[in-house]
Enzyme design. Structure first.
Site, PDB file in Angstrom:
ATOM      1  N   LEU A 206      -0.639   6.833   9.030  1.00  0.00           N
ATOM      2  CA  LEU A 206      -1.786   5.922   9.067  1.00  0.00           C
ATOM      3  C   LEU A 206      -1.612   4.820   8.023  1.00  0.00           C
ATOM      4  O   LEU A 206      -2.403   4.716   7.075  1.00  0.00           O
ATOM      5  CB  LEU A 206      -3.087   6.691   8.814  1.00  0.00           C
ATOM      6  CG  LEU A 206      -3.379   7.886   9.723  1.00  0.00           C
ATOM      7  CD1 LEU A 206      -4.646   8.605   9.285  1.00  0.00           C
ATOM      8  CD2 LEU A 206      -3.481   7.443  11.166  1.00  0.00           C
ATOM      9  N   PRO A 207      -0.574   3.987   8.174  1.00  0.00           N
ATOM     10  CA  PRO A 207      -0.404   2.901   7.206  1.00  0.00           C
ATOM     11  C   PRO A 207      -1.574   1.924   7.298  1.00  0.00           C
ATOM     12  O   PRO A 207      -2.115   1.698   8.386  1.00  0.00           O
ATOM     13  CB  PRO A 207       0.910   2.254   7.626  1.00  0.00           C
ATOM     14  CG  PRO A 207       1.076   2.602   9.057  1.00  0.00           C
ATOM     15  CD  PRO A 207       0.405   3.933   9.251  1.00  0.00           C
ATOM     16  N   HIS A 208      -1.973   1.392   6.156  1.00  0.00           N
ATOM     17  CA  HIS A 208      -3.104   0.467   6.155  1.00  0.00           C
ATOM     18  C   HIS A 208      -2.967  -0.518   5.006  1.00  0.00           C
ATOM     19  O   HIS A 208      -2.228  -0.273   4.052  1.00  0.00           O
ATOM     20  CB  HIS A 208      -4.437   1.229   6.063  1.00  0.00           C
ATOM     21  CG  HIS A 208      -4.488   2.227   4.954  1.00  0.00           C
ATOM     22  ND1 HIS A 208      -3.905   3.468   5.050  1.00  0.00           N
ATOM     23  CD2 HIS A 208      -5.040   2.177   3.726  1.00  0.00           C
ATOM     24  CE1 HIS A 208      -4.108   4.140   3.926  1.00  0.00           C
ATOM     25  NE2 HIS A 208      -4.791   3.371   3.100  1.00  0.00           N
ATOM     26  N   ALA A 209      -3.674  -1.632   5.149  1.00  0.00           N
ATOM     27  CA  ALA A 209      -3.600  -2.685   4.137  1.00  0.00           C
ATOM     28  C   ALA A 209      -4.889  -3.491   4.142  1.00  0.00           C
ATOM     29  O   ALA A 209      -5.552  -3.625   5.178  1.00  0.00           O
ATOM     30  CB  ALA A 209      -2.417  -3.610   4.424  1.00  0.00           C
TER      31      ALA A 209
ATOM     32  N   ARG B 240       0.829  -1.201   0.000  1.00  0.00           N
ATOM     33  CA  ARG B 240       0.000   0.000   0.000  1.00  0.00           C
ATOM     34  C   ARG B 240       0.869   1.259   0.000  1.00  0.00           C
ATOM     35  O   ARG B 240       0.577   2.234  -0.692  1.00  0.00           O
ATOM     36  CB  ARG B 240      -0.942  -0.009   1.209  1.00  0.00           C
ATOM     37  CG  ARG B 240      -1.623   1.315   1.545  1.00  0.00           C
ATOM     38  CD  ARG B 240      -2.381   1.903   0.370  1.00  0.00           C
ATOM     39  NE  ARG B 240      -2.825   3.253   0.598  1.00  0.00           N
ATOM     40  CZ  ARG B 240      -2.127   4.361   0.373  1.00  0.00           C
ATOM     41  NH1 ARG B 240      -0.883   4.302  -0.073  1.00  0.00           N
ATOM     42  NH2 ARG B 240      -2.648   5.555   0.580  1.00  0.00           N
TER      43      ARG B 240
END
Length: 154
Positions: free
Chosen positions: A64-67, A50
């Protein structure tokens, strides 16, 4: 949707220093593995994949890392407070010290976006961020995060 349903007490940590964004993602993957029994390598790879689309550092020391992951029963989060900020390629070019990672099922659709918006609103609150930066106890950090949105929603 409430942060208390996304973030377990065991998914909050304080770390002194990490040397790279890659190491940060590994730490978040390990946290997700321990708190929610996700595959740490799959979670880490999802975050890195991402991030390759564009940085998830939103400014003011926040990332705000997200996957989206296969075979995930629901949306879950992990929170990490860094004692020494990490260069993250954020939009404002400031290093990050507050990181909220979010993992959602591949087919979560709008629920993933709602969760991301909830986390984003919470982390944009300067008073909440000040409290997070002033505390090092994971249980207290969890309480700050989960109480913030429920009191504002009422």
């Amino acid at each position: 949707m409430e942060l208390s349903k996304l973030l377990s007490v065991g998914a909050v940590r304080v770390v002194g220093q990490l040397t790279s964004k890659k190491r940060l993602f590994q730490e978040l993957g390990e946290m997700a593995s321990q708190a929610y029994r996700l595959n740490a390598a799959v979670a880490t790879d999802g975050l890195q994949e991402r991030e390759s689309l564009g940085p998830t550092g939103v400014g003011h020391g926040i990332a705000l890392p997200h996957a989206r992951l296969e075979e995930l029963p629901g949306i879950v989060g992990v929170f990490l407070r860094l004692e020494k900020p990490l260069d993250y390629d954020s939009v404002d070019r400031q290093p990050v010290d507050l990181v909220f990672g979010l993992f959602a099922p591949k087919d979560s659709g709008v629920d993933h976006l709602k969760a991301l918006a909830l986390v984003s609103r919470t982390m944009r609150d300067p008073a909440i961020c000040a409290k997070l930066r002033a505390n090092t106890d994971p249980a207290k950090l969890h309480a700050i995060l989960t109480e913030a949105r429920s009191t504002q929603a009422a």
